[in-house]
Design an enzyme around this catalytic site. Structure first.
Site, PDB file in Angstrom:
ATOM      1  N   ASP A  93      13.577 -20.716  44.832  1.00  0.00           N
ATOM      2  CA  ASP A  93      12.908 -21.575  43.852  1.00  0.00           C
ATOM      3  C   ASP A  93      13.762 -22.785  43.494  1.00  0.00           C
ATOM      4  OD1 ASP A  93      10.981 -19.614  43.897  1.00  0.00           O
ATOM      5  OD2 ASP A  93      11.454 -18.819  41.902  1.00  0.00           O
ATOM      6  N   SER A 105      13.937 -14.042  42.412  1.00  0.00           N
ATOM      7  CA  SER A 105      12.491 -14.002  42.187  1.00  0.00           C
ATOM      8  C   SER A 105      12.007 -12.559  42.072  1.00  0.00           C
ATOM      9  CB  SER A 105      11.741 -14.689  43.333  1.00  0.00           C
ATOM     10  OG  SER A 105      10.349 -14.513  43.185  1.00  0.00           O
ATOM     11  N   ASP A 132      20.337 -23.868  42.562  1.00  0.00           N
ATOM     12  CA  ASP A 132      20.100 -24.901  41.555  1.00  0.00           C
ATOM     13  C   ASP A 132      20.479 -24.470  40.146  1.00  0.00           C
ATOM     14  OD1 ASP A 132      16.902 -24.379  40.175  1.00  0.00           O
ATOM     15  OD2 ASP A 132      17.817 -23.054  41.653  1.00  0.00           O
ATOM     16  N   ASP A 167      19.169 -20.056  47.970  1.00  0.00           N
ATOM     17  CA  ASP A 167      18.229 -19.637  46.944  1.00  0.00           C
ATOM     18  C   ASP A 167      16.847 -20.142  47.382  1.00  0.00           C
ATOM     19  OD1 ASP A 167      17.289 -18.824  44.336  1.00  0.00           O
ATOM     20  OD2 ASP A 167      17.369 -20.930  43.756  1.00  0.00           O
TER      21      ASP A 167
END
Length: 213
Positions: A44, A106, A173, A42
């Site tokens: 961000d 995103s 996350d 990932d």
């Protein structure tokens, strides 16, 4: 998507302090046991400590002679990868049988690609410049950056690469993205970005899922 995380502020000596041992020789690299054929990241708060769609005000540019390589935006904010991440990308991109990909929700895919193009990776072992120099070039299995379920991202990655889901290790996350494990992907849920410790734990988790001791 949770939006409670704040933009990380630069440390006094730059965006972030470098790892005390940025290029270790991890045990999993030399133990002769299998590694995943694909590591997926990932973006961000996994590869970098900010939200690409709300923290950056374009245009962006590379800060000259910054170490680690750091970007600045229209408001003078600084942006870089998590401290260990460039060295991890350099090492993994040098492995003969393991590829790298991105799976991100995103909504600003073009901006994410620009960030990845501008940020540079450190030299390889012994100062070698062999291998990718731009961060984006480390992801030889491609980039899936758009809104929607991560299931869609992984289906696209698998179709493009031909790599089975069971041979994929994913770092993210956000807990809801554990849904990819329904495909057979191993996901390592992380809190404070990609580090050497999290990479090792992820590889051990993937091996355990494969029944490898």
């Amino acid at each position: 998507m949770a939006r409670s995380k704040k933009l990380a502020k630069p440390a006094p000596d730059g965006f972030s302090s470098m790892s005390s041992n940025p290029t270790p020789s991890p045990s999993w690299l030399h133990d002769g046991l299998p590694l995943p054929r694909l590591i997926v990241l990932d973006l961000d708060y996994t590869l970098w400590p900010f939200y690409s769609d709300i923290h950056i005000s374009t245009p962006i540019r590379l800060v000259p002679n910054s170490s680690p390589p750091t970007l600045t935006d229209r408001n003078g904010e600084h942006f870089a990868l998590y401290a260990d991440a460039p060295h991890i990308l350099r090492l993994v991109s040098s492995l003969p049988n393991t590829r790298l990909a991105v799976a991100s929700k995103s909504p600003v895919g073009d901006l994410c690609r620009e960030v990845l193009k501008l940020l540079r990776l450190p030299p390889g072992e012994g100062g070698s410049e062999k291998g990718p120099k731009r961060t984006i070039d480390a992801f030889d299995a491609g980039l899936e950056i758009y809104e929607g379920t991560k299931l869609r991202h992984f289906e696209a990655i698998s179709k493009r690469t031909g790599i089975p889901f069971s041979q994929m290790l994913f770092f993210d996350d956000e807990r809801p993205n554990l849904e990819v494990e329904s495909l057979g992907v191993t996901m390592r849920l992380i809190r404070d970005g990609l580090t050497w410790e999290e990479l090792e734990k992820g590889i051990m988790q993937w091996r355990a899922n494969q029944g490898i001791e």
